[in-house]
Design an enzyme around this catalytic site. Sequence first.
Site, PDB file in Angstrom:
ATOM      1  N   THR A   4       3.090   4.584   1.098  1.00  0.00           N
ATOM      2  CA  THR A   4       4.254   4.809   1.950  1.00  0.00           C
ATOM      3  C   THR A   4       3.841   5.366   3.301  1.00  0.00           C
ATOM      4  OG1 THR A   4       5.682   5.164   0.027  1.00  0.00           O
ATOM      5  CG2 THR A   4       6.445   6.061   2.122  1.00  0.00           C
TER       6      THR A   4
ATOM      7  N   GLU B 148       5.697  -3.375   0.769  1.00  0.00           N
ATOM      8  CA  GLU B 148       5.782  -2.981  -0.647  1.00  0.00           C
ATOM      9  C   GLU B 148       4.943  -1.729  -0.779  1.00  0.00           C
ATOM     10  OE1 GLU B 148       4.689  -2.004  -3.972  1.00  0.00           O
ATOM     11  OE2 GLU B 148       3.682  -3.925  -4.287  1.00  0.00           O
TER      12      GLU B 148
ATOM     13  N   GLY C  52       0.814  -1.204   0.000  1.00  0.00           N
ATOM     14  CA  GLY C  52       0.000   0.000   0.000  1.00  0.00           C
ATOM     15  C   GLY C  52       0.848   1.254   0.000  1.00  0.00           C
TER      16      GLY C  52
ATOM     17  N   THR D 272       1.091   4.845   5.026  1.00  0.00           N
ATOM     18  CA  THR D 272       0.579   3.768   5.868  1.00  0.00           C
ATOM     19  C   THR D 272       1.696   2.821   6.277  1.00  0.00           C
ATOM     20  OG1 THR D 272      -1.576   3.906   4.773  1.00  0.00           O
ATOM     21  CG2 THR D 272      -1.117   1.913   6.024  1.00  0.00           C
TER      22      THR D 272
END
Length: 477
Positions: free
Chosen positions: A235, A255, A233, A237
């Site tokens: 960056t 990722e 998701g 978060t």
Amino acid sequence: MSTETENPTKPYLMTVNGQGRSADTYFKVLNPSTQAIVGLAPQSNQKDVDAAVAAAKNAFPTWSSTPHEERVALCQQIVTLIKNNSEALATLITQEQGKPLNGLGSRWEIGGACAWAEYTTSLNLGVKVLQDNEEGRLELHRKPLGVVASITPWNFPVLIAIWHIMPALVTGNTVVIKPSPYTPLSTLKLVELMNQVLPPGVVNAVAGEDTNENSVGQLLSSHPDVRKVVFTGSTATGKSIMRSAADSMKRLTLELGGNDAGIVLPDADPNTIAEGLFWGAFINNGQTCAALKRLYVHDSIHDEVCDALVEFAKQVPYGDGMDEGSILGPLCTPFQFEKVSRLVSEAAIKGTVHLGGTAANGQFFPPTIISGLKNGDSLVDEEQFGPALPIIRYTDIEDAIQAANDSSSGLGGSVWSSDTQAAASVAKRLECGSVWINRHGMIQPNAPFGGVKSSGLGVEFGEEGLAEYTDIQVVFN
């Protein structure tokens, strides 16, 4: 669940300890194409998360001690179940995510999920002998971690769930998965299918809308009995997960977002590369972390590349994902639609819109190609995550490489040229985890995939990705 009107108010269940679990409350999941209700998803709370993690923790000792061959056999049965339910799963993905059934859409996603799962079950890290001589024998063993929390995004809800779950299972871990609140139904259905063959508690599923008062992702990433979090998701978060995981020293695979750059060298043939450029940028309507998001084109062929891209893009139909003729669909979320609309509106003031540029109805946004921009412009600097490609003119390759690397992201990149050796020399200078020559974003299950800089931590896929679900133990004999 083959039609949208079958039961749009059907309440979906969590899966905890091999059983369906109802929720105290539910929330609506909407079709991005029509805004019709697809189904009702469970709003998990603290007690649901605790129950799911406890089930996974209790299942871990038996599952981790199950012989590798037996775990693999059960995982292969999962692949068969997915194949047998492929059309129902693809339809559900299309209804809740918006992507078309055809093209590189939901049927393709299910096929990819099966291929990834099959390859992952073929891997076995085994024992590595570091030394075996008169001084002694040293063995490197890889041991499963325990409970893995999987937090998945809305762009590929089944495929990415498989990316997270299957390596965890093969290495002997147990799982609690939390899908995006925009696309929870297909993941809940996937886990329901898995539990037809897996022992109770090995894979559990919770769901929920994330609010300040109730963030299921936060509950999982901070839970003391979760040993690892795997997340795909944004960056922002990802950073939040790192903070909440710190107290218990959880293992992390993140990722995160990308702002992938492509560089077109002056010897490239615009007509030859147009199709590859288009799908590199517009796969899943641009809603892909490793999509081509900014394109640097040499001045000598800049106009020809723009023209070739426009001509190809005009041939690609977009519309309701349930229409068999659609190849691109709507943007999945209202937030993403608003972001793309804002970035394109700002770019249109400074640049030249060659195609698209104006929102259609609902959450549909046409493929948009804009030139005349540069680094510093919002559409170039921000990850648009949608169907809008900025094309930046350059004259000196050193300037293009510097501009491509001038980003906090570093997920993927590409170089386009008739001379693959020249392209390779440029490709190696790009600051990204994956780089392609004359294509973009074509990931494979046997090739490690991950980002540098702010695009992530750790890798997925292949033996390197499998190892991320293990601890190392060295045995000295």
